[in-house]
Design a protein around this motif. Structure first.
Motif: not given
Length: 187
Positions: A172-177
């Motif tokens: 949702k916040i555009g973070v790809n772990f």
């Protein structure tokens, strides 16, 4: 964002968070003020803790068959013997307060009786225990890069499968772990 009021936001545990109690945790912040913060982990079902059985243990008759199957959640490491009902609606019960326009937290038994009968709340989650932070503790952890912040939404809070919530909040916040640096929060 560390200075903002994070009530009705999610904290997404960063992959490098060193505390195993919060590994891949998604925490819904119920209260955040100058005295600290209180939140509930909303992505850790207690596989052996059915809501119906817990209610029966409190001598509450359960007539809604779905409640018998609903899973309680590990709300956090603090006071795991205390139940918190996170639910939609208004703060109508004895020990209830509003978190946002349509999300409340209640700790009194009166809501449990209505849940057992399948009445009173649209969506709910019974969380055992909570997470809490003292004055400025959460702000320090945010500055350390331990948590990412995401605005809360009802779909993620109540409808998304538990095992998908942590990643969906990050999405949702555009973070790809997979691509996140372990140096997050450090210049």
């Amino acid at each position: 964002m560390s200075k903002a009021n994070l009530t009705h936001h999610f904290l997404i545990a960063a992959p490098e968070l060193s505390d195993p109690r919060f590994e891949q945790a998604l925490i819904y912040i119920c209260r955040h003020d100058k005295y600290g913060a209180l939140g509930l982990i909303v992505n850790r079902p207690l596989e052996q803790s059915r809501v119906g059985k817990l209610l029966e243990d409190l001598n509450i008759e359960v007539t809604d068959s779905q409640v018998m199957e609903d899973l309680a959640l590990e709300g956090g490491p603090m006071y795991p013997e205390v139940g918190f009902v996170l639910h939609t609606g208004q703060p109508e019960w004895a020990s209830s307060f509003a978190i946002s326009e349509n999300v409340c937290i209640t700790t009194s038994q009166d809501i449990l009786k209505l849940i057992a009968a399948g009445q009173g709340v649209g969506h709910y989650q019974l969380c055992l225990g909570h997470a809490s932070w003292g004055k400025k503790q959460l702000e320090q952890e945010l500055d350390n890069g331990d948590w990412l912040v995401c605005p809360a939404d009802l779909n993620l809070l109540f409808d998304t499968p538990f095992e998908e919530r942590w990643q969906m909040a990050a999405d949702k916040i555009g973070v790809n772990f997979d691509y996140l640096s372990s140096d997050i929060g450090h210049a």
